[in-house]
Design a protein around this motif. Structure first.
Motif, mmCIF file in Angstrom:
data_model
loop_
_atom_site.group_PDB
_atom_site.id
_atom_site.type_symbol
_atom_site.label_atom_id
_atom_site.label_comp_id
_atom_site.label_asym_id
_atom_site.label_seq_id
_atom_site.Cartn_x
_atom_site.Cartn_y
_atom_site.Cartn_z
ATOM 1 N N ALA A 12 1.066 -1.087 0.000
ATOM 2 C CA ALA A 12 -0.168 0.090 0.040
ATOM 3 C C ALA A 12 0.946 1.243 -0.037
ATOM 4 C CB ALA A 12 -0.898 -0.054 1.140
ATOM 5 N N ILE A 13 1.898 1.298 0.841
ATOM 6 C CA ILE A 13 2.732 2.519 0.902
ATOM 7 C C ILE A 13 3.533 2.565 -0.503
ATOM 8 C CG2 ILE A 13 4.915 3.522 1.929
ATOM 9 C CD1 ILE A 13 4.386 1.793 4.162
ATOM 10 N N TYR A 14 4.047 1.601 -0.867
ATOM 11 C CA TYR A 14 4.416 1.625 -2.521
ATOM 12 C C TYR A 14 3.639 1.878 -3.442
ATOM 13 C CZ TYR A 14 7.689 -0.003 -6.281
ATOM 14 O OH TYR A 14 8.486 -0.325 -7.359
ATOM 15 N N LYS A 15 2.346 1.753 -3.485
ATOM 16 C CA LYS A 15 1.326 2.235 -4.684
ATOM 17 C C LYS A 15 0.917 3.597 -4.238
ATOM 18 C CE LYS A 15 -0.440 -2.230 -6.244
ATOM 19 N NZ LYS A 15 -1.073 -2.049 -7.755
ATOM 20 N N THR A 16 0.604 4.013 -2.863
ATOM 21 C CA THR A 16 0.088 5.352 -2.715
ATOM 22 C C THR A 16 1.156 6.232 -2.789
ATOM 23 O OG1 THR A 16 0.245 5.193 -0.315
ATOM 24 C CG2 THR A 16 -1.893 4.557 -1.636
ATOM 25 N N ARG A 54 7.086 14.413 2.435
ATOM 26 C CA ARG A 54 5.962 13.528 2.737
ATOM 27 C C ARG A 54 5.789 12.210 1.893
ATOM 28 N NH1 ARG A 54 1.609 15.042 5.614
ATOM 29 N NH2 ARG A 54 1.790 17.020 6.786
ATOM 30 N N LYS A 55 6.973 12.155 0.790
ATOM 31 C CA LYS A 55 6.641 11.171 -0.036
ATOM 32 C C LYS A 55 7.765 9.990 0.196
ATOM 33 C CE LYS A 55 4.846 10.982 -4.349
ATOM 34 N NZ LYS A 55 3.632 10.251 -4.468
ATOM 35 N N MET A 56 7.386 8.775 -0.060
ATOM 36 C CA MET A 56 8.113 7.547 0.246
ATOM 37 C C MET A 56 8.559 7.170 -1.025
ATOM 38 S SD MET A 56 7.743 7.300 3.477
ATOM 39 C CE MET A 56 8.258 5.740 4.074
ATOM 40 N N ILE A 57 9.847 7.266 -1.314
ATOM 41 C CA ILE A 57 10.497 6.593 -2.452
ATOM 42 C C ILE A 57 10.959 5.341 -2.309
ATOM 43 C CG2 ILE A 57 12.124 7.196 -4.375
ATOM 44 C CD1 ILE A 57 10.021 9.285 -3.854
ATOM 45 N N PRO A 58 10.716 4.273 -3.181
ATOM 46 C CA PRO A 58 11.132 3.019 -2.882
ATOM 47 C C PRO A 58 12.713 2.870 -3.199
ATOM 48 C CG PRO A 58 9.689 2.962 -4.679
ATOM 49 C CD PRO A 58 9.748 4.272 -4.191
ATOM 50 N N THR A 59 13.210 2.260 -2.280
ATOM 51 C CA THR A 59 14.938 2.013 -2.567
ATOM 52 C C THR A 59 14.886 0.888 -3.549
ATOM 53 O OG1 THR A 59 14.992 0.331 -0.887
ATOM 54 C CG2 THR A 59 15.492 2.515 -0.238
ATOM 55 N N GLU A 60 16.238 0.637 -4.128
ATOM 56 C CA GLU A 60 16.152 -0.381 -4.986
ATOM 57 C C GLU A 60 15.697 -1.709 -4.367
ATOM 58 O OE1 GLU A 60 16.975 -0.579 -8.332
ATOM 59 O OE2 GLU A 60 16.631 1.663 -7.991
ATOM 60 N N ARG A 61 16.087 -2.348 -2.950
ATOM 61 C CA ARG A 61 15.630 -3.258 -2.548
ATOM 62 C C ARG A 61 14.368 -3.196 -2.425
ATOM 63 N NH1 ARG A 61 19.930 -6.325 0.954
ATOM 64 N NH2 ARG A 61 21.992 -5.711 -0.510
ATOM 65 N N VAL A 64 12.659 -4.517 -5.557
ATOM 66 C CA VAL A 64 12.880 -5.996 -5.890
ATOM 67 C C VAL A 64 11.813 -6.492 -4.929
ATOM 68 C CG1 VAL A 64 14.473 -7.804 -5.138
ATOM 69 C CG2 VAL A 64 15.144 -5.577 -6.545
ATOM 70 N N LEU A 65 11.728 -6.109 -3.871
ATOM 71 C CA LEU A 65 10.900 -6.785 -2.842
ATOM 72 C C LEU A 65 9.404 -6.724 -3.073
ATOM 73 C CD1 LEU A 65 9.898 -8.324 -0.131
ATOM 74 C CD2 LEU A 65 9.899 -6.153 1.122
ATOM 75 N N PHE A 66 9.042 -5.330 -3.773
ATOM 76 C CA PHE A 66 7.561 -5.233 -4.406
ATOM 77 C C PHE A 66 7.200 -6.174 -5.297
ATOM 78 C CE2 PHE A 66 4.731 -3.219 -7.154
ATOM 79 C CZ PHE A 66 3.608 -3.058 -6.472
#
Length: 150
Positions: A12-16, A54-61, A64-66
């Motif tokens: 949910a964090i990844y998508k939003t 306020r933004k969550m930017i996914p790391t490379e790992r 990969v997890l997502f």
């Protein structure tokens, strides 16, 4: 063992892109989302998001997890929806507010055996009391005493 809700929260964090957006999507509190994410990061041993404002930017790992969990989680969510629709009897639902620690120590082990659906909302007492007043929650479990209820 990892908690499946941590993965759902991560997705949910990844998508939003925000903790608040994930909380809204999952119908849980923002502190609950933060707790799930920090627990998952501690479990896997690395950061999954870079926090920028306020933004969550996914790391490379995190990416990969997502990619590893997104499809299996979607399949499990579909199973859950189909299973719920296929039950012949109506299963009542109750919404309960409590702190995460109380849930872990008192209720978590019994959730799968309850004869009703349970929606848990984790949060602070004033927030939960407001949700109770608005009819969002059916019950609050807290050590605080509210003189309005006596």
């Amino acid at each position: 063992m990892v908690n499946l809700e941590w993965y759902r929260t991560f997705k949910a964090i990844y998508k939003t892109g925000t903790l608040t957006g994930a909380a809204d999507a999952l119908f849980i509190s923002q502190p609950g989302v933060s707790l799930h994410l920090s627990s998952l990061e501690a479990y896997v041993g690395y950061k999954l998001f870079d926090r920028t404002g306020r933004k969550m930017i996914p790391t490379e790992r995190g990416k990969v997890l997502f990619n590893a969990v997104a499809e299996p989680l979607t399949k499990l969510e579909d199973v859950e929806k189909n299973f719920q629709k296929s039950t012949e009897k109506h299963t009542p639902t109750i919404s309960v507010g409590m702190c995460f620690e109380t849930f872990q120590t008192t209720l978590e082990q019994y959730v799968s055996s309850l004869p009703f659906n349970l929606i848990i909302s984790f949060g602070e007492y004033p927030e939960m009391l407001d949700q109770l007043d608005k009819g969002i929650l059916d019950l609050i479990i807290t050590p605080k005493k509210d003189l309005r209820l006596i």
